[in-house]
Write an enzyme that holds these catalytic residues in place. Structure first.
Site, PDB file in Angstrom:
ATOM      1  N   GLY A  57      97.586 -51.250  37.984  1.00 33.44           N
ATOM      2  CA  GLY A  57      98.946 -51.338  38.521  1.00 33.44           C
ATOM      3  C   GLY A  57      99.057 -50.856  39.962  1.00 33.44           C
ATOM      4  O   GLY A  57      98.375 -49.914  40.356  1.00 33.44           O
ATOM      5  N   MET A  91      96.333 -44.393  28.583  1.00 33.92           N
ATOM      6  CA  MET A  91      95.000 -44.367  27.966  1.00 33.92           C
ATOM      7  C   MET A  91      95.037 -44.971  26.558  1.00 33.92           C
ATOM      8  O   MET A  91      94.427 -44.442  25.631  1.00 33.92           O
ATOM      9  CB  MET A  91      94.462 -42.926  27.902  1.00 33.92           C
ATOM     10  N   ASP A 134      89.802 -37.070  41.675  1.00 22.87           N
ATOM     11  CA  ASP A 134      89.427 -37.775  40.456  1.00 22.87           C
ATOM     12  C   ASP A 134      88.904 -39.161  40.809  1.00 22.87           C
ATOM     13  O   ASP A 134      89.175 -39.666  41.893  1.00 22.87           O
ATOM     14  CB  ASP A 134      90.676 -37.966  39.577  1.00 22.87           C
ATOM     15  N   ALA A 136     101.923 -43.129  36.716  1.00 22.61           N
ATOM     16  CA  ALA A 136     101.594 -44.533  36.445  1.00 22.61           C
ATOM     17  C   ALA A 136     102.759 -45.268  35.776  1.00 22.61           C
ATOM     18  O   ALA A 136     103.053 -46.414  36.109  1.00 22.61           O
ATOM     19  CB  ALA A 136     100.343 -44.614  35.586  1.00 22.61           C
ATOM     20  N   LYS A 174      83.490 -38.135  38.290  1.00 22.53           N
ATOM     21  CA  LYS A 174      82.377 -39.029  37.958  1.00 22.53           C
ATOM     22  C   LYS A 174      81.805 -38.837  36.569  1.00 22.53           C
ATOM     23  O   LYS A 174      81.523 -39.790  35.883  1.00 22.53           O
ATOM     24  CB  LYS A 174      81.262 -38.849  38.976  1.00 22.53           C
ATOM     25  N   PRO A 232      99.801 -44.011  41.607  1.00 20.41           N
ATOM     26  CA  PRO A 232      98.960 -44.878  40.781  1.00 20.41           C
ATOM     27  C   PRO A 232      97.912 -45.685  41.547  1.00 20.41           C
ATOM     28  O   PRO A 232      97.067 -46.316  40.930  1.00 20.41           O
ATOM     29  CB  PRO A 232      99.973 -45.812  40.122  1.00 20.41           C
TER      30      PRO A 232
HETATM   31  C1  LIG Z   1      94.137 -39.413  32.724  1.00 24.20           C
HETATM   32  S1  LIG Z   1      95.562 -40.405  32.796  1.00 24.20           S
HETATM   33  C2  LIG Z   1      96.233 -39.839  34.292  1.00 24.20           C
HETATM   34  C3  LIG Z   1      97.665 -40.165  34.441  1.00 24.20           C
HETATM   35  C4  LIG Z   1      98.223 -39.728  35.779  1.00 24.20           C
HETATM   36  N1  LIG Z   1      98.233 -38.306  35.904  1.00 24.20           N
HETATM   37  C5  LIG Z   1      99.620 -40.289  36.044  1.00 24.20           C
HETATM   38  O1  LIG Z   1     100.573 -39.516  36.160  1.00 24.20           O
HETATM   39  O2  LIG Z   1      99.736 -41.506  36.147  1.00 24.20           O
HETATM   40  C6  LIG Z   1      94.890 -41.945  33.211  1.00 24.20           C
HETATM   41  C7  LIG Z   1      95.666 -43.113  32.630  1.00 24.20           C
HETATM   42  O3  LIG Z   1      96.823 -43.382  33.412  1.00 24.20           O
HETATM   43  C8  LIG Z   1      97.089 -44.756  33.417  1.00 24.20           C
HETATM   44  N2  LIG Z   1      96.983 -45.248  34.791  1.00 24.20           N
HETATM   45  C9  LIG Z   1      96.773 -44.507  35.885  1.00 24.20           C
HETATM   46  N3  LIG Z   1      96.768 -45.292  36.983  1.00 24.20           N
HETATM   47  C10 LIG Z   1      96.971 -46.546  36.566  1.00 24.20           C
HETATM   48  C11 LIG Z   1      97.077 -47.791  37.217  1.00 24.20           C
HETATM   49  N4  LIG Z   1      96.970 -47.910  38.531  1.00 24.20           N
HETATM   50  N5  LIG Z   1      97.287 -48.886  36.471  1.00 24.20           N
HETATM   51  C12 LIG Z   1      97.422 -48.798  35.142  1.00 24.20           C
HETATM   52  N6  LIG Z   1      97.340 -47.642  34.461  1.00 24.20           N
HETATM   53  C13 LIG Z   1      97.120 -46.534  35.163  1.00 24.20           C
HETATM   54  C14 LIG Z   1      96.043 -45.410  32.545  1.00 24.20           C
HETATM   55  O4  LIG Z   1      96.544 -45.472  31.218  1.00 24.20           O
HETATM   56  C15 LIG Z   1      94.915 -44.423  32.645  1.00 24.20           C
HETATM   57  O5  LIG Z   1      94.013 -44.525  31.559  1.00 24.20           O
END
Ligand SMILES: C[S@@+](CC[C@H](N)C(=O)[O-])C[C@H]1O[C@@H](n2cnc3c(N)ncnc32)[C@H](O)[C@@H]1O
Length: 482
Positions: A408, A379, A244, A328, A266, A221
């Site tokens: 996070g 999301m 990404d 995440a 991007k 994350p």
């Molecule tokens: C396209 S998804 C990708 C998820 C990713 N593959 C995973 O396993 O965490 C992106 C979403 O993951 C969540 N997310 C990813 N990193 C995050 C972080 N550091 N803090 C909070 N939410 C996070 C958010 O909801 C964000 O909109």
């Protein structure tokens, strides 16, 4: 940079040590390791110095210091507890442009000696610019532990292989590929060093993948420390990295420096085009025989389109490997002090995404609204009002605790706690932005108690509007249980 690090060849160079006690003896041992020609001057010499001098046939001048001893030396070490004498030696050395080290006196020294990890011909020198020799020693101890013991032997082998490597591998890429394979194999299995060049090449040719390969890697994350060891290993060997936008700078800094970086995150608005372009690039680079990393935030198989990309690679006949990452839900909830399950209060955890109209229609709201479970929403910011409306409509209490975790695991992490019915106003009032994760369920209230991440900012929602006695009771139970 206050001190410029160089390594000096001291073989057969005349060096002088002023002093004859324990510290002088330590310096003597260091200089002897470098095969310097050392002489010493002091009124008294320790038994150990006398023994070393005898063994190495070194001249010992048992007398008061005399300036005639200075000229002609390459470097001088003053290791006496006589400040005036140290000062005199330092001034004379500078006068003759001779390097001088006065033990424990930076002002009088023109060079200082670093702490050394010796895997000759490999040397690792640690210097704190004289500020803290203790810290330098601590770092050296750690390096001693980390660095394989056979590095010296490995370097000697590499040196002897050099002409053959040059002859056998004409281009830079194959030369580097062989060297990388050989070094890694020798570190993992010291027996590799017993093979001659021809045998090593045969092993190498049997081991390497002749074709390119794609590594689908989850970067976690955000906090670079959450990267897996395997991911780190692959990143440090990558030729190309397609990443990404969500992958943090700290993680990109861990990639091999001369790798090619492509940010494929991007143009996030044109989703389908972007995905096609990414697929095409992955195949193109792999077909060039490169080690290609597809680096995604979190875990590639959780809302990461990892499956689609692998299907595409499979169709194109490209080799691939998957390195999972911390998703995440797992990383952010841990850093916010929210256990996603709890033996008494939540036996189920569900990951959902609710960012488009389609999710609204396809999600099974009835099952999501069940009690005794945690729902983690990826999301979910954009359509959080619909989320709240549907969950309440299907039976989840508006007073259910929630937490929103923004950024996070990163230093800028913010955690907001409140009630399900407050979610839209919470998002608005605090300008909560992406990436954010929403945790719904009784366990979310534990953030108020278990929050531990020192960078985190925990913002508690307004609880004055609560009138649900059952929930209050529940919180009391949790407080007792923790
Ligand atoms: C396209 S998804 C990708 C998820 C990713 N593959 C995973 O396993 O965490 C992106 C979403 O993951 C969540 N997310 C990813 N990193 C995050 C972080 N550091 N803090 C909070 N939410 C996070 C958010 O909801 C964000 O909109």
């Amino acid at each position: 940079m206050e001190y410029f690090p160089i390594t000096v060849r001291l073989q057969e160079q005349q060096c002088l040590i002023v002093g004859g006690g324990d510290i002088a003896c330590r310096k003597l041992k260091s200089l002897l390791k470098a095969d310097a020609k050392v002489s010493l001057v002091a009124l008294d010499f320790s038994d150990e110095v006398i023994e070393l001098a005898r063994k190495h046939q070194l001249p010992l001048h048992q007398q008061a210091f005399d300036k005639s001893l200075v000229e002609g030396n390459y470097l001088i070490v003053a290791a006496t507890d006589n400040q005036a004498l140290n000062q005199e030696v330092s001034e004379l050395a500078r006068q003759y442009h001779i390097w001088i080290n006065v033990v424990d006196d930076l002002e009088l020294s023109t060079f200082i000696m670093p702490a050394i990890v010796d895997r000759s011909p490999l040397l690792v020198a640690v210097s704190t610019g004289g500020v803290s020799p203790v810290l330098a020693r601590k770092i050296r101890e750690k390096l001693e532990w980390i660095l394989p013991k056979n590095l010296g032997a490995l370097l000697k082998r590499l040196k002897s292989f050099r002409p053959s490597v040059k002859k056998k591998f004409q281009d830079l890429k194959s030369k580097r590929s062989f060297s990388e394979w050989y070094i890694e194999s020798a570190i993992e299995n010291p027996d590799t060093l017993s093979h001659d060049f021809e045998e090593a090449v045969a092993l190498y040719e049997g081991a390497i993948d002749k074709e390119g390969k794609v590594f689908l890697i989850g970067a976690g994350p955000g906090d670079p420390d959450l990267l897996t060891v395997k991911a780190l290993k692959v990143l440090q060997k990558a030729d190309v990295v397609l990443h990404d936008a969500l992958v943090s700078k700290g993680i990109l800094e861990l990639v091999r420096r001369d790798a090619t970086f492509v940010n494929v995150g991007k143009r996030a608005k044109k989703h389908s085009v972007l995905q096609e372009e990414t697929n095409t690039l992955l195949v193109k680079y792999a077909q060039q025989g490169l080690s290609v990393v597809r680096l995604k935030g979190g875990d590639p198989f959780i809302y990461g389109r990892g499956g689609e990309e692998l299907e595409h690679l499979l169709d194109a006949g490209i080799n691939y490997e998957v390195v999972p990452g911390i998703t995440a839900a797992s990383g952010c909830s841990s850093y916010a002090g929210i256990p996603l399950t709890h033996r008494e209060y939540s036996q189920t955890v569900m990951f959902i995404t609710a960012h488009c109209k389609r999710s609204e229609d396809t999600l099974n709201w009835k099952s999501l609204a069940r009690e005794q479970q945690t729902v983690v929403v990826y999301m979910g910011l954009l359509r959080n009002d619909v989320l709240v409306e549907q969950l309440i409509k299907h039976g989840r209490s508006g007073n259910t605790p929630i937490a929103v975790i923004e950024n996070g695991t990163l230093p800028q992490q913010r955690v907001f706690t409140g009630r399900l019915q407050q979610l839209p106003e919470l998002v608005k009032a605090h300008d909560i932005v992406s990436p954010s994760l929403i945790v719904i369920g009784e366990v979310a209230s534990l953030a108020n108690k278990l929050d531990w991440f020192k960078h985190s900012q925990l913002i508690k929602g307004d609880e004055a509007s609560l009138n649900n006695q059952a929930l209050k009771n529940f919180e009391d139970t949790i407080k007792e249980a923790v």
